[in-house]
Write a protein that holds these residues in place. Structure first.
Motif, PDB file in Angstrom:
ATOM      1  N   THR A  52       0.825  -1.207   0.000  1.00  0.00           N
ATOM      2  CA  THR A  52       0.000   0.000   0.000  1.00  0.00           C
ATOM      3  C   THR A  52       0.862   1.260   0.000  1.00  0.00           C
ATOM      4  O   THR A  52       1.816   1.352   0.762  1.00  0.00           O
ATOM      5  CB  THR A  52      -0.932   0.019   1.233  1.00  0.00           C
ATOM      6  OG1 THR A  52      -1.814  -1.101   1.164  1.00  0.00           O
ATOM      7  CG2 THR A  52      -1.750   1.296   1.286  1.00  0.00           C
ATOM      8  N   GLU A  53       0.502   2.192  -0.885  1.00  0.00           N
ATOM      9  CA  GLU A  53       1.143   3.504  -0.922  1.00  0.00           C
ATOM     10  C   GLU A  53       0.079   4.580  -0.726  1.00  0.00           C
ATOM     11  O   GLU A  53      -1.027   4.476  -1.268  1.00  0.00           O
ATOM     12  CB  GLU A  53       1.845   3.732  -2.264  1.00  0.00           C
ATOM     13  CG  GLU A  53       3.001   2.790  -2.531  1.00  0.00           C
ATOM     14  CD  GLU A  53       3.645   3.070  -3.879  1.00  0.00           C
ATOM     15  OE1 GLU A  53       4.025   4.241  -4.111  1.00  0.00           O
ATOM     16  OE2 GLU A  53       3.739   2.140  -4.696  1.00  0.00           O
ATOM     17  N   ILE A  54       0.405   5.587   0.054  1.00  0.00           N
ATOM     18  CA  ILE A  54      -0.515   6.694   0.321  1.00  0.00           C
ATOM     19  C   ILE A  54       0.141   7.959  -0.211  1.00  0.00           C
ATOM     20  O   ILE A  54       1.093   8.465   0.362  1.00  0.00           O
ATOM     21  CB  ILE A  54      -0.801   6.830   1.826  1.00  0.00           C
ATOM     22  CG1 ILE A  54      -1.342   5.513   2.384  1.00  0.00           C
ATOM     23  CG2 ILE A  54      -1.784   7.968   2.083  1.00  0.00           C
ATOM     24  CD1 ILE A  54      -1.384   5.471   3.897  1.00  0.00           C
ATOM     25  N   LYS A  55      -0.369   8.453  -1.322  1.00  0.00           N
ATOM     26  CA  LYS A  55       0.245   9.618  -1.956  1.00  0.00           C
ATOM     27  C   LYS A  55      -0.198  10.922  -1.303  1.00  0.00           C
ATOM     28  O   LYS A  55       0.603  11.812  -1.056  1.00  0.00           O
ATOM     29  CB  LYS A  55      -0.103   9.634  -3.452  1.00  0.00           C
ATOM     30  CG  LYS A  55       0.477   8.475  -4.236  1.00  0.00           C
ATOM     31  CD  LYS A  55       1.991   8.481  -4.210  1.00  0.00           C
ATOM     32  CE  LYS A  55       2.583   7.384  -5.077  1.00  0.00           C
ATOM     33  NZ  LYS A  55       4.048   7.360  -5.051  1.00  0.00           N
ATOM     34  N   ASN A  56      -1.507  11.035  -1.040  1.00  0.00           N
ATOM     35  CA  ASN A  56      -2.008  12.291  -0.486  1.00  0.00           C
ATOM     36  C   ASN A  56      -3.363  12.051   0.163  1.00  0.00           C
ATOM     37  O   ASN A  56      -4.357  11.805  -0.530  1.00  0.00           O
ATOM     38  CB  ASN A  56      -2.129  13.339  -1.595  1.00  0.00           C
ATOM     39  CG  ASN A  56      -2.335  14.734  -1.046  1.00  0.00           C
ATOM     40  OD1 ASN A  56      -2.735  14.909   0.100  1.00  0.00           O
ATOM     41  ND2 ASN A  56      -2.068  15.740  -1.857  1.00  0.00           N
ATOM     42  N   VAL A  57      -3.427  12.125   1.487  1.00  0.00           N
ATOM     43  CA  VAL A  57      -4.679  11.966   2.220  1.00  0.00           C
ATOM     44  C   VAL A  57      -4.773  13.092   3.244  1.00  0.00           C
ATOM     45  O   VAL A  57      -3.805  13.384   3.936  1.00  0.00           O
ATOM     46  CB  VAL A  57      -4.750  10.598   2.940  1.00  0.00           C
ATOM     47  CG1 VAL A  57      -5.956  10.538   3.862  1.00  0.00           C
ATOM     48  CG2 VAL A  57      -4.811   9.468   1.923  1.00  0.00           C
ATOM     49  N   ARG A  58      -5.948  13.692   3.331  1.00  0.00           N
ATOM     50  CA  ARG A  58      -6.142  14.790   4.285  1.00  0.00           C
ATOM     51  C   ARG A  58      -7.479  14.609   4.990  1.00  0.00           C
ATOM     52  O   ARG A  58      -8.510  14.376   4.346  1.00  0.00           O
ATOM     53  CB  ARG A  58      -6.103  16.137   3.573  1.00  0.00           C
ATOM     54  CG  ARG A  58      -6.200  17.350   4.531  1.00  0.00           C
ATOM     55  CD  ARG A  58      -6.160  18.639   3.749  1.00  0.00           C
ATOM     56  NE  ARG A  58      -6.368  19.813   4.602  1.00  0.00           N
ATOM     57  CZ  ARG A  58      -5.407  20.619   5.007  1.00  0.00           C
ATOM     58  NH1 ARG A  58      -4.159  20.389   4.646  1.00  0.00           N
ATOM     59  NH2 ARG A  58      -5.674  21.668   5.769  1.00  0.00           N
ATOM     60  N   LEU A  59      -7.448  14.689   6.314  1.00  0.00           N
ATOM     61  CA  LEU A  59      -8.649  14.664   7.135  1.00  0.00           C
ATOM     62  C   LEU A  59      -8.899  16.073   7.658  1.00  0.00           C
ATOM     63  O   LEU A  59      -8.042  16.655   8.317  1.00  0.00           O
ATOM     64  CB  LEU A  59      -8.481  13.703   8.314  1.00  0.00           C
ATOM     65  CG  LEU A  59      -8.549  12.202   8.016  1.00  0.00           C
ATOM     66  CD1 LEU A  59      -8.087  11.413   9.228  1.00  0.00           C
ATOM     67  CD2 LEU A  59      -9.957  11.793   7.640  1.00  0.00           C
ATOM     68  N   ASN A  60     -10.057  16.613   7.344  1.00  0.00           N
ATOM     69  CA  ASN A  60     -10.443  17.937   7.825  1.00  0.00           C
ATOM     70  C   ASN A  60     -11.559  17.789   8.851  1.00  0.00           C
ATOM     71  O   ASN A  60     -12.563  17.110   8.595  1.00  0.00           O
ATOM     72  CB  ASN A  60     -10.925  18.811   6.659  1.00  0.00           C
ATOM     73  CG  ASN A  60      -9.802  19.131   5.686  1.00  0.00           C
ATOM     74  OD1 ASN A  60      -8.769  19.656   6.073  1.00  0.00           O
ATOM     75  ND2 ASN A  60      -9.994  18.800   4.425  1.00  0.00           N
ATOM     76  N   PHE A  61     -11.389  18.422  10.006  1.00  0.00           N
ATOM     77  CA  PHE A  61     -12.367  18.333  11.089  1.00  0.00           C
ATOM     78  C   PHE A  61     -13.028  19.691  11.296  1.00  0.00           C
ATOM     79  O   PHE A  61     -12.352  20.717  11.347  1.00  0.00           O
ATOM     80  CB  PHE A  61     -11.680  17.891  12.385  1.00  0.00           C
ATOM     81  CG  PHE A  61     -11.008  16.556  12.288  1.00  0.00           C
ATOM     82  CD1 PHE A  61     -11.700  15.394  12.578  1.00  0.00           C
ATOM     83  CD2 PHE A  61      -9.672  16.464  11.895  1.00  0.00           C
ATOM     84  CE1 PHE A  61     -11.069  14.158  12.491  1.00  0.00           C
ATOM     85  CE2 PHE A  61      -9.041  15.232  11.802  1.00  0.00           C
ATOM     86  CZ  PHE A  61      -9.754  14.076  12.109  1.00  0.00           C
ATOM     87  N   SER A  62     -14.351  19.673  11.423  1.00  0.00           N
ATOM     88  CA  SER A  62     -15.091  20.924  11.633  1.00  0.00           C
ATOM     89  C   SER A  62     -16.142  20.721  12.709  1.00  0.00           C
ATOM     90  O   SER A  62     -17.333  20.602  12.425  1.00  0.00           O
ATOM     91  CB  SER A  62     -15.745  21.391  10.327  1.00  0.00           C
ATOM     92  OG  SER A  62     -16.586  20.373   9.802  1.00  0.00           O
ATOM     93  N   GLY A  63     -15.697  20.591  13.937  1.00  0.00           N
ATOM     94  CA  GLY A  63     -16.627  20.407  15.054  1.00  0.00           C
ATOM     95  C   GLY A  63     -17.080  18.972  15.192  1.00  0.00           C
ATOM     96  O   GLY A  63     -16.360  18.125  15.716  1.00  0.00           O
ATOM     97  N   THR A  64     -18.280  18.689  14.688  1.00  0.00           N
ATOM     98  CA  THR A  64     -18.827  17.339  14.812  1.00  0.00           C
ATOM     99  C   THR A  64     -18.854  16.607  13.474  1.00  0.00           C
ATOM    100  O   THR A  64     -19.511  15.577  13.339  1.00  0.00           O
ATOM    101  CB  THR A  64     -20.264  17.386  15.381  1.00  0.00           C
ATOM    102  OG1 THR A  64     -21.080  18.195  14.525  1.00  0.00           O
ATOM    103  CG2 THR A  64     -20.255  17.958  16.787  1.00  0.00           C
TER     104      THR A  64
END
Length: 201
Positions: A52-64
């Motif tokens: 497995t390769e992960i090139k670009n992953v982003r988790l954005n959190f906005s409260g709930t």
């Protein structure tokens, strides 16, 4: 939690792994119902033991709420991109409000090798566990979603431009409005799969 510079780490379970990540998170609210704002980003990472390769992953959190933007993941050479929105409200079921899955070239046989390899790292079932006990419910619900596979391959069969709507509730996975091109024709239909007993309809 602020990571001003990108960090590099590995996963102890996997000897051949490397993660590059950065984050800026702010947690507030009640302990029983925390809220999170900020992001967690992962790029140019790999878990070689799982192909497995992960090139670009982003988790954005906005409260709930949480948004997952996985632009490029490679599973044994097959590319996949995922964009999902989910609720972070305390619940016994993790609810995904919307998820879109896209791939330009997906080799099902090679991806299955990723799953087979992952099973080698799953702890064995204790001998005392009853083999007659009912399987546990899958605590995930998908309210709405879509798939788009430009090319999907298994064995010598290649299908193209596969689209459909997906959902999941109470251990049942739904693939509706399926449309795909194969053998110079078009296949349409709906598929329902019980993920506990793997029965298809």
């Amino acid at each position: 939690v602020n990571v001003p510079q990108e960090l590099t780490a590995s996963i102890s379970k996997f000897n051949r792994s490397m993660l590059h990540f950065g984050s800026k998170l702010f947690v507030f609210g009640k302990v029983s119902e925390p809220k999170i704002r900020g992001y967690l980003a992962l790029r140019d990472s790999f878990i070689a033991d799982l192909y497995t390769e992960i090139k670009n992953v982003r988790l954005n959190f906005s409260g709930t709420n949480m948004n997952l933007n996985g632009k490029v993941l490679l599973l044994n050479g097959s590319d996949i991109a995922v964009n999902a929105n989910a609720s972070l409200l305390p619940s016994s079921v993790f609810t995904v409000n919307k998820v879109d899955v896209n791939s330009k070239n997906f080799d099902l046989d090679k991806v299955m090798k990723v799953a087979e390899q992952a099973m080698k790292f799953v702890p064995p079932v204790p001998p005392s566990a009853s083999i007659t006990s009912a399987p546990a419910d899958i605590p995930v619900k998908i309210e709405d979603g879509s798939i788009l596979f430009r090319q999907l391959k298994t064995g010598d069969i290649i299908v193209t431009n596969t689209t459909g709507n997906i959902a999941m509730d109470k251990n049942v996975f739904f693939l509706n409005n399926l449309r795909t091109h194969v053998f110079d024709g078009i296949v349409r239909g709906n598929i329902t799969a019980n993920l506990q007993n793997l029965k298809l309809k």
